[in-house]
Structures are given as structure tokens and as C-alpha cells.
Design a protein around this motif. Structure first.
Motif, PDB file in Angstrom:
ATOM      1  N   UNK A  81       1.168  -1.354   0.378  1.00 14.74           N
ATOM      2  CA  UNK A  81       0.133  -0.007  -0.413  1.00 14.74           C
ATOM      3  C   UNK A  81       1.023   1.101   0.223  1.00 14.74           C
ATOM      4  N   UNK A  82       0.552   2.532  -1.230  1.00 13.98           N
ATOM      5  CA  UNK A  82       1.424   3.834  -0.641  1.00 13.98           C
ATOM      6  C   UNK A  82       0.573   4.516   0.079  1.00 13.98           C
ATOM      7  N   UNK A  83       1.337   5.344   0.347  1.00 16.26           N
ATOM      8  CA  UNK A  83       1.211   6.762   1.191  1.00 16.26           C
ATOM      9  C   UNK A  83      -0.445   7.041   1.019  1.00 16.26           C
ATOM     10  N   UNK A  84      -0.816   7.121   0.001  1.00 12.28           N
ATOM     11  CA  UNK A  84      -2.220   7.664  -0.293  1.00 12.28           C
ATOM     12  C   UNK A  84      -2.672   6.362   0.376  1.00 12.28           C
ATOM     13  N   UNK A  85      -2.786   5.444  -0.124  1.00 12.88           N
ATOM     14  CA  UNK A  85      -3.563   3.834   0.347  1.00 12.88           C
ATOM     15  C   UNK A  85      -3.715   3.835   1.197  1.00 12.88           C
ATOM     16  N   UNK A  86      -2.481   4.318   2.293  1.00 12.21           N
ATOM     17  CA  UNK A  86      -3.121   4.457   3.680  1.00 12.21           C
ATOM     18  C   UNK A  86      -3.803   5.214   4.319  1.00 12.21           C
ATOM     19  N   UNK A  87      -3.608   6.935   3.798  1.00 12.96           N
ATOM     20  CA  UNK A  87      -4.903   7.831   4.496  1.00 12.96           C
ATOM     21  C   UNK A  87      -5.758   7.163   4.275  1.00 12.96           C
ATOM     22  N   UNK A  88      -6.073   6.576   3.049  1.00 16.55           N
ATOM     23  CA  UNK A  88      -8.147   7.392   2.372  1.00 16.55           C
ATOM     24  C   UNK A  88      -8.571   5.676   3.239  1.00 16.55           C
ATOM     25  N   UNK A  89      -8.091   5.646   4.518  1.00 18.72           N
ATOM     26  CA  UNK A  89      -8.406   4.262   5.668  1.00 18.72           C
ATOM     27  C   UNK A  89      -9.876   4.895   5.583  1.00 18.72           C
ATOM     28  N   UNK A  90      -9.396   5.701   6.948  1.00 18.96           N
ATOM     29  CA  UNK A  90     -10.491   6.914   7.853  1.00 18.96           C
ATOM     30  C   UNK A  90     -11.687   7.092   6.458  1.00 18.96           C
ATOM     31  N   UNK A  91     -11.078   7.517   5.580  1.00 19.10           N
ATOM     32  CA  UNK A  91     -12.486   8.496   4.758  1.00 19.10           C
ATOM     33  C   UNK A  91     -13.140   7.413   3.981  1.00 19.10           C
ATOM     34  N   UNK A  92     -12.455   6.296   3.470  1.00 21.30           N
ATOM     35  CA  UNK A  92     -13.166   5.324   2.603  1.00 21.30           C
ATOM     36  C   UNK A  92     -14.165   3.918   4.153  1.00 21.30           C
ATOM     37  N   UNK A  93     -13.631   4.045   5.369  1.00 19.13           N
ATOM     38  CA  UNK A  93     -14.697   3.533   5.862  1.00 19.13           C
ATOM     39  C   UNK A  93     -16.001   4.222   6.075  1.00 19.13           C
ATOM     40  N   UNK A  94     -15.417   5.391   6.487  1.00 19.31           N
ATOM     41  CA  UNK A  94     -16.545   6.576   6.382  1.00 19.31           C
ATOM     42  C   UNK A  94     -17.764   6.408   5.313  1.00 19.31           C
ATOM     43  N   UNK A  95     -16.920   6.204   4.165  1.00 23.93           N
ATOM     44  CA  UNK A  95     -18.267   6.295   2.944  1.00 23.93           C
ATOM     45  C   UNK A  95     -18.729   4.790   2.824  1.00 23.93           C
ATOM     46  N   UNK A  96     -18.290   4.067   3.588  1.00 22.99           N
ATOM     47  CA  UNK A  96     -18.454   2.820   2.941  1.00 22.99           C
ATOM     48  C   UNK A  96     -19.668   2.113   4.512  1.00 22.99           C
ATOM     49  N   UNK A  97     -18.835   2.585   5.056  1.00 20.33           N
ATOM     50  CA  UNK A  97     -20.212   2.502   6.507  1.00 20.33           C
ATOM     51  C   UNK A  97     -21.532   3.302   5.857  1.00 20.33           C
ATOM     52  N   UNK A  98     -21.023   5.119   5.304  1.00 17.58           N
ATOM     53  CA  UNK A  98     -22.565   5.359   5.316  1.00 17.58           C
ATOM     54  C   UNK A  98     -23.016   4.110   4.010  1.00 17.58           C
ATOM     55  N   UNK A  99     -23.056   4.167   2.844  1.00 17.02           N
ATOM     56  CA  UNK A  99     -23.191   3.550   1.413  1.00 17.02           C
ATOM     57  C   UNK A  99     -23.995   2.328   3.102  1.00 17.02           C
ATOM     58  N   UNK A 100     -23.369   1.724   3.434  1.00 20.40           N
ATOM     59  CA  UNK A 100     -24.337   0.307   4.164  1.00 20.40           C
ATOM     60  C   UNK A 100     -25.268   0.400   4.969  1.00 20.40           C
ATOM     61  N   UNK A 101     -25.286   1.650   5.614  1.00 16.66           N
ATOM     62  CA  UNK A 101     -26.377   2.199   6.637  1.00 16.66           C
ATOM     63  C   UNK A 101     -27.622   2.538   5.516  1.00 16.66           C
ATOM     64  N   UNK A 102     -27.497   3.160   4.807  1.00 12.99           N
ATOM     65  CA  UNK A 102     -28.608   3.804   3.561  1.00 12.99           C
ATOM     66  C   UNK A 102     -28.981   2.462   3.161  1.00 12.99           C
ATOM     67  N   UNK A 103     -27.832   1.305   2.200  1.00 12.78           N
ATOM     68  CA  UNK A 103     -28.717   0.583   1.677  1.00 12.78           C
ATOM     69  C   UNK A 103     -29.111  -0.328   2.765  1.00 12.78           C
ATOM     70  N   UNK A 104     -29.057  -0.857   4.059  1.00 14.52           N
ATOM     71  CA  UNK A 104     -29.728  -1.133   4.780  1.00 14.52           C
ATOM     72  C   UNK A 104     -30.556  -0.895   5.976  1.00 14.52           C
ATOM     73  N   UNK A 105     -31.593   0.481   5.325  1.00 12.33           N
ATOM     74  CA  UNK A 105     -32.201   1.290   6.174  1.00 12.33           C
ATOM     75  C   UNK A 105     -33.535   0.406   6.120  1.00 12.33           C
ATOM     76  N   UNK A 106     -34.003   0.303   7.149  1.00  6.87           N
ATOM     77  CA  UNK A 106     -34.986  -0.278   7.684  1.00  6.87           C
ATOM     78  C   UNK A 106     -35.593  -1.610   7.712  1.00  6.87           C
ATOM     79  N   UNK A 107     -34.726  -1.980   7.000  1.00  2.28           N
ATOM     80  CA  UNK A 107     -34.001  -3.927   7.529  1.00  2.28           C
ATOM     81  C   UNK A 107     -33.298  -4.069   9.020  1.00  2.28           C
ATOM     82  N   UNK A 108     -34.505  -5.024   9.643  1.00  4.91           N
ATOM     83  CA  UNK A 108     -34.282  -4.570  10.919  1.00  4.91           C
ATOM     84  C   UNK A 108     -32.523  -5.949  11.075  1.00  4.91           C
ATOM     85  N   UNK A 109     -32.066  -5.422  12.144  1.00  2.00           N
ATOM     86  CA  UNK A 109     -30.655  -5.944  12.285  1.00  2.00           C
ATOM     87  C   UNK A 109     -30.962  -7.958  11.957  1.00  2.00           C
TER      88      UNK A 109
END
Length: 142
Positions: free
Chosen positions: A96-124
Motif C-alpha cells: 500500500x502507498x502513502x495515499x492508500x494508507x491515508x484513505x483508510x478512514x475516509x473510505x471506511x466512513x463512506x462505505x459504512x454510510x453506504x451500508x447504513x443507507x442501503x440497509x435502512x429499515x431492515x431489522x438487524x
């Protein structure tokens, strides 16, 4: 059974819809040169950097030929680099490059937000049941 109600058809459509949604959110967050396909590779490298392309492909469950072109694109985007393998002159370690490492937090946030949107209203409990069903299908297909 009509095709629109078959599990395989629905899985394919859901995968397509989810990938499109995540890719759109990546673009909206200033990450237009990142695709959802890169996320699994980056996640594997965040956990263990310097894997061989074969080990990385096994970890993310992609064929070596698919991995090679994916790594080419990720290298062009400045996310990974190929380093010589210390014991096998025919192989490379994917790092992984420095750029790839720097993106970890941002990508995790975006993917978590996407998952939350996509599963909205679906019981755990339904999500957990779906995960178990999908694991069983993968096991049976293997």
C-alpha cells in the motif's frame, strides 16, 4: 419459477445496485478515482501489507487474472505499488502507498454510510439471517 424471483437473479441485481450506490457515494465524497472493487484489496492491505498477488487474490476471493488488472489500475491510481518479493524473483509483493494508507478512514466512513443507507429499515435480525443464508449458498457452491 419466474426469473425475477430467483435467488441468483436477486443477488446479482442487489450486488449491481449496491456497487453503483457505493461508487456514486465515493464520487460524491471526492473519491472519483476509487471504485468499490478497490475497497476489498485496500482493506486486506490495511490489515497485512506486502501480500503476494496470489495471497491477496485468495484473501479477497478474486482470480489471479482479475487481480492483475485490478492491481494495474490501483497502481495507476497511486494506491498500491509492486515491490520485488524477497524470496521469489518471479513474484511481487503488493504494498500500500502513502495515499492508500491515508484513505483508510475516509473510505471506511463512506462505505459504512453506504451500508447504513442501503440497509435502512431492515431489522438487524433479518440482515444476520441473510448473511447466514448467503454463507450457506457460498459453501454449497464451493
Amino acid at each position: 419459477m419466474k426469473i425475477p424471483y430467483q435467488v441468483g437473479f436477486l443477488l446479482s441485481r442487489a450486488t449491481w445496485a449496491m456497487n453503483n450506490s457505493v461508487n456514486r457515494m465515493l464520487r460524491e465524497n471526492g473519491l472519483a478515482d476509487i471504485s468499490v472493487a478497490y475497497f476489498a484489496v485496500l482493506q486486506a492491505l490495511w490489515e497485512m501489507d506486502g501480500l503476494s498477488i496470489s495471497d491477496l487474490g485468495e484473501k479477497v476471493q478474486l482470480e489471479k487474472s482479475t487481480m492483475t488488472s485490478l492491481i494495474d489500475r490501483m497502481e495507476a491510481a497511486g494506491l498500491v505499488r509492486r515491490d520485488d518479493h524477497p524470496t521469489d524473483r518471479r513474484a511481487y509483493r503488493i504494498c500500500i502507498t502513502a495515499r492508500g494508507r491515508e484513505l483508510e478512514e475516509k473510505l471506511d466512513q463512506v462505505v459504512t454510510e453506504a451500508y447504513n443507507r442501503l440497509t435502512l429499515g431492515v431489522p438487524e435480525r433479518d440482515l444476520q439471517a441473510a448473511i447466514e443464508v448467503l454463507k450457506a449458498i457460498l459453501k454449497n457452491a464451493g
